[in-house]
Write a protein that holds these residues in place. Sequence first.
Motif: not given
Lengths: 179, 211
Positions: A55, A60, B73, B75-76, B102, B105, B108
Amino acid sequence: MVVTKTGATETDWHAGIFRALKAADIRQIPYVPDAGHTDLILRANADPVMKAYPLTTEEEGIAAASGAWLGGERAVLLMQSSGVGNCINMLSLIAACRFPFVALVTMRGEWAEFNPWQVPMGRATQGVLELMGVSVRRISDTARAETEIAAALDDAFLGEQPVAVLFSQSLIGRKTWVK
Amino acid sequence: MSKSAANPSRQAAVGAQASGNAKVMNRYELTCRLVGKLQNGEAVIGGIGNTNFDLWAAGQRPENYYMLGSMGLACPIALGVAIAQPKRRVFALEGDGSLLMQLGCLSTIAARAPKNLAIVVFDNGVYQITGAQPTPAAGVADIVAIARASGIAVSAWAADEDDFDRLIAAALTAEAPSLIAVRIDTKPAVGATDRDPVQIRERFMRGIGVR
């Protein structure tokens, strides 16, 4: 291989933790790496059904672990104690939706710490988690690691509560390679 | 009503720099278009704010999860669902302000590359729900350029409604994660999500058959 104060090798006790994760059918391991989690991440990467993924921030990971549960899989989040502070508001998601949640947290700033910048968050880690409703346990003896992790996983996924397991800095050992 | 609406030069700058010639559309109308295309139990994760309310107003599918807590949050959460449900398409709907909290992300997601995950970003350049104050990114940053540079190669602005339909259709059969950004007006949402978090959780989990 590092020999800890109890005489167990690092590989031994990480093997025990990994056995507990497998026994509980953990499928997702989102993580922000810490040296103390290296062995676990390697084991997860090598496992055919576990999906370990890095991450950019622990925040996340709170969401991804929740998404895993929503999608029918169990996740465990790995981070260092400094990352706990990043998560505070995100833990609202866990509390509000009553998601089962397990974080394995390697401690900094509490034992033979060479870096003063690590100390404030290390001191606040347990309190922050508890303020956000997360049940906190601590592993200070490698011989207890597998048992404690297995209990935490039951308490989270069967007992439906959020749990953080802190790994004492003394377990990881004195860092002498950067000063 | 909104600061940017009251300041045409700023709104124009957002369009010119952020999204080229993309048409300014309406979030509720686009959400209805998206939901209308979902025929296979696709999961939809709605981010906090008006994005969420319009998803609710577009029809309360059991496969919708309504994230009403922390910004950024959606997307995660969608990533975790997409990994757990590799055979199901998963959409994350997020506002520009939330995504800005974020941005990491995106990398990620790009690194993990779940082919069943698509992100829709509704970009009006303002924090609409707090009084439509412009975001710091409005007029200076481009969500699609950020997404591409973060590793999500299949990222595009929807030029108009037809183009949005085409991009959603592509996302439904894509072999890589994708991001669709849309310029939207600052009209308020059409409805408001019922907020009970545990009910939202359970409805979704039963909706996708994991309970």
